[in-house]
Design an enzyme around this catalytic site. Structure first.
Site, PDB file in Angstrom:
ATOM      1  N   ALA A   1       0.834  -1.202   0.000  1.00 24.82           N
ATOM      2  CA  ALA A   1       0.000   0.000   0.000  1.00 24.82           C
ATOM      3  C   ALA A   1       0.871   1.256   0.000  1.00 24.82           C
ATOM      4  O   ALA A   1       2.032   1.234   0.419  1.00 24.82           O
ATOM      5  CB  ALA A   1      -0.924  -0.010   1.221  1.00 24.82           C
ATOM      6  N   SER A   2       0.301   2.356  -0.459  1.00 24.21           N
ATOM      7  CA  SER A   2       1.068   3.592  -0.638  1.00 24.21           C
ATOM      8  C   SER A   2       1.600   4.149   0.689  1.00 24.21           C
ATOM      9  O   SER A   2       2.583   4.882   0.694  1.00 24.21           O
ATOM     10  CB  SER A   2       0.208   4.649  -1.329  1.00 24.21           C
ATOM     11  N   ARG A   3       0.974   3.793   1.798  1.00 20.90           N
ATOM     12  CA  ARG A   3       1.456   4.314   3.086  1.00 20.90           C
ATOM     13  C   ARG A   3       2.748   3.637   3.539  1.00 20.90           C
ATOM     14  O   ARG A   3       3.409   4.110   4.462  1.00 20.90           O
ATOM     15  CB  ARG A   3       0.369   4.148   4.156  1.00 20.90           C
ATOM     16  N   TYR A   4       3.101   2.502   2.909  1.00 13.97           N
ATOM     17  CA  TYR A   4       4.300   1.776   3.309  1.00 13.97           C
ATOM     18  C   TYR A   4       5.501   2.063   2.404  1.00 13.97           C
ATOM     19  O   TYR A   4       6.627   1.764   2.775  1.00 13.97           O
ATOM     20  CB  TYR A   4       4.037   0.265   3.294  1.00 13.97           C
ATOM     21  N   THR A   5       5.284   2.590   1.212  1.00 13.05           N
ATOM     22  CA  THR A   5       6.371   2.765   0.249  1.00 13.05           C
ATOM     23  C   THR A   5       6.787   4.232   0.164  1.00 13.05           C
ATOM     24  O   THR A   5       6.032   5.138   0.536  1.00 13.05           O
ATOM     25  CB  THR A   5       5.946   2.269  -1.145  1.00 13.05           C
TER      26      THR A   5
END
Length: 746
Positions: free
Chosen positions: A137-141
């Protein structure tokens, strides 16, 4: 001669309930108007604003994302969370955060979709060669712009391209990115619009730059001599046919064969595939190989597994003893996606119009567009230098009498009169006077003013040089060539896809068709299948069946006859008699659910020999409905072994009956009732899942039990049960028409 009146089809749509108080009214509108007002704007929006790339090599979604990252300072700054980038991009792209993030994933270095990624990523971005490897997900990358993006934005602040309003007119965005190299040929791109598509394969950056430079120097340059072949991020080997390649370069359409690269570990007796075609995925290859192994077409493989890890892609194939790895790989290339065809369709938007172009035409269009960008940049710099020269010329006047300038300013009573008094006192214009008036007190000295004035000579020379550049197309071409040379030097990398010419490859010949000879086919009720030769059948005794099993269907056929096995899960399995071994009557035969790789709990209910796929199949259901499906609906151009949705799953199936010609059939229920119907009343359908038509009206507590030829039912008074229209209820079965007739005492 009377004019022929043409009729327009019309569509009906509810009128606006607020217009003239007509609620629920229907107005007629020509269908051509509906297409013009509703369909065509949508189609053009998809073509122009979404799916087809433009001459800079980007779709709008790519351009909006990269421009947002550029404005966030991510070209030189550190990485930031992808979620932050996605949120900022929504100011330009209103299509949702998931769509924006998917765009970022494809442009990211971690996904390996591009030869030269534009996003320097950190974290799990999935892999282009894996269908099932999900990205985080975008919150992790985290992400930032890759260094090569400097070539996209170098001229952006020099008025090299037009800017336009975003979707809500709150900010500006570039209509194109002024790329200093033909990114449209370097970055692979594909899109599906309305009525058209685009599929552009990527080429090696070094080869593209060399080809563009050569074309700029010589318009008649042979493109194929420097642009050797497409280059794919996943590597592999491209099977190059010179004639086909030149055709793609000329027309922009065609296909190229790409195969995997592999090595053989003799010690472990294992083949390792470490590069696969760009158009496939490791899961697709594994599924196809497993299917072929189950079907018995590949017997040389002991096991195949995915050993992909952080070091890269790897598929391991364990071989059986004595197997030649070269011959096995030749067979796998022929039968699996380890060799695939990559399609080319160079459809690009030029001035808002889609055009399919060859490589030479693309380079011509890019050169013309890039020439315009360079001219606009030079003209922008020229104007800036002219403005600066104009200011310095005003400053030069001040040098003649600094004290006079100070006196004018000191003696002016009102601030608003300072500029006019300087203009009058030194004969300069308002812009020059504003510049002089803004000079700091500490800079009103001869040294400062002399240094500024000395720049005028250098500026004048630079302006003359820029004006000469604009006047001479050759100098513009020289600038483009120098920039291409610099890009090649900084960013070019060796080819990843190896070029193999078609004449260098020895194709494995396809296996000869199995010998064709007469056979007898037996299918038991429990799904056991036997193929017995006539000679073996004559020498055998009784047929052997498993306890509780018995005879089901019997056919006389040949060894190459095609077979279709229908199951109770609405699926059909296609195979040939040659794929079954010969057996004897004293053996049980092959258990079909295991032999054909059926799903758990799936059982065979009917065997059909389609032959030339003429005729039909009748599917009778418990509620009295009968579906007539043309056999041609089961014909496939590819060697598909399994078809889903073989028949309707809405009602319990009673029986499948083949039909080669129209005839009269009997429907029998457990009431008991009978109905005689001619099959001419049943129109054949090409949709396999059709629900059919209601043929017999059956009371709720009863059900259809059988569908059979009238001659096989024992009905003597046929007129009693015959109908000419459907549906019909039929008639109660009389004892003399029943198959279970009582024996008369003599």
């Amino acid at each position: 001669m009377a004019k022929k009146k043409t009729e327009e089809k019309t569509v009906h749509r509810p009128a606006d309930p607020n217009v003239m108080g007509l609620r629920g009214a229907v107005v007629e509108q020509p269908i051509t108007r509906t297409l013009d007002e509703n369909y065509m704007p949508y189609a053009m929006s998809v073509i122009v604003s979404r799916a087809i790339p433009e001459i800079d090599g980007f779709k709008p979604s790519h351009r909006k994302l990269l421009y947002t990252m550029y404005k966030m300072g991510l070209l030189t700054g550190s990485r930031t969370k992808s979620a932050n980038i996605v949120g900022q991009t929504m100011r330009l792209n209103p299509h949702g955060d998931q769509a924006i993030y998917e765009t970022m994933v494809r442009l990211a270095k971690g996904n390996e979709s591009l030869l030269h990624p534009f996003v320097d990523s950190k974290g799990n971005f999935g892999k282009v060669y894996s269908r099932d490897m999900a990205y985080a997900a975008s919150r992790y990358t985290e992400a930032k712009l890759a260094p090569i993006c400097a070539e996209l934005f170098r001229d952006l602040d020099c008025d090299a391209v037009d800017f336009m309003d975003n979707y809500d007119n709150t900010m500006k965005e570039p209509s194109l990115l002024p790329t200093t190299y033909p990114n449209v040929l370097v970055s692979a791109n594909q899109g599906i619009a309305v009525g058209m598509a685009s599929q552009i394969c990527g080429f090696n950056l070094g080869e593209v730059c060399d080809t563009t430079i050569a074309c700029l120097k010589n318009p008649d340059h042979d493109i194929a001599s420097t642009l050797l072949a497409p280059d794919f991020p996943t590597g592999g080997q491209i099977i190059c046919d010179n004639d086909e390649l030149r055709s793609i370069y000329a027309t922009g359409r065609g296909g190229l064969k790409v195969r995997a690269r592999w090595r053989y570990d003799k010690k472990e007796n294992v083949i390792e595939v470490y590069e696969i075609p760009y158009s496939t995925a490791i899961e697709t290859i594994l599924d196809k190989v497993a299917e072929l192994v189950k079907a018995g077409k590949i017997k040389e493989i002991a096991d195949m597994r995915d050993e992909t890890d952080l070091s890269g892609l790897k598929l391991a194939i364990d071989l059986k003893r004595g197997v030649d790895p070269d011959k096995l790989m030749a067979k796998l290339f022929r039968l699996t996606p380890l060799q695939d065809t990559v399609s080319c369709n160079f459809n690009i938007l030029i001035a808002g119009m889609p055009r399919v172009m060859g490589v030479g035409e693309i380079l011509t269009e890019w050169t013309a567009w890039r020439t315009d960008c360079v001219k606009r940049r030079v003209y922008y710099i020229l104007n800036k230098k002219r403005e600066k020269l104009h200011l310095l010329q005003g400053l030069k006047r001040i040098l003649l009498d600094i004290d006079k300038a100070i006196r004018i300013i000191r003696e002016t009573e009102e601030e608003a009169e300072v500029i006019p008094n300087l203009m009058i006192g030194f004969g300069i214009d308002q812009v020059q006077a504003e510049y002089v008036a803004e000079i700091k007190l500490r800079n009103i000295n001869k040294e400062y003013i002399l240094k500024r004035v000395q720049e005028t000579a250098a500026l004048a020379d630079e302006i003359d040089d820029l004006e000469d550049t604009l006047a001479k197309p050759g100098r513009i071409r020289r600038i483009i060539i120098d920039e291409l040379t610099e890009v090649r030097k900084k960013y070019a990398v060796p080819r990843r896809t190896e070029i193999v010419y078609s004449h260098e490859i020895e194709e494995e010949p396809e296996e000869d068709a199995p010998e064709d000879y007469p056979v007898h086919l037996f299918l038991s009720r429990e799904g056991y299948f036997k193929k017995i030769t006539p000679q073996s059948l004559r020498m055998s005794g009784e047929q052997k069946y498993k306890e509780g099993d018995g005879p089901g269907q019997y056919f006389e056929a040949t060894n190459n006859t095609e077979l279709m096995f229908f199951t109770d899960k609405q699926q059909v399995y296609k195979t040939r008699a040659s794929e079954f071994g010969e057996t004897k009557a004293s053996l049980l035969g092959d258990y079909l659910p295991g032999k054909l790789g059926m799903d758990a709990g799936e059982n065979v209910i009917f065997l059909c020999l389609p032959g030339d796929y003429s005729g039909s199949l009748l599917f009778a259901f418990e509620n009295g409905r009968v579906a007539r499906v043309a056999l041609s609906a089961y014909a496939t151009t590819s060697n598909r072994r399994k078809l889903t949705g073989a028949y309707c799953d809405k009602f319990p199936l009673v029986q499948i009956l083949p039909l080669t010609e129209d005839k009269e059939l009997a429907l029998l229920t457990n009431e008991p009732r009978a109905l005689l119907v001619h099959t001419a009343l049943l129109a054949p359908k090409t949709t396999r899942g059709t629900q059919g038509v209601q043929v017999m009206n059956i009371k709720p507590k009863y059900r259809l039990e059988r569908l059979a030829d009238v001659a096989d039912t024992g009905i003597t008074n046929q007129a009693r049960y015959r109908t000419r229209t459907i549906p019909a209820a039929g008639a109660l079965l009389r004892p003399e028409d029943s198959e279970e007739k009582q024996l008369e005492l003599l």
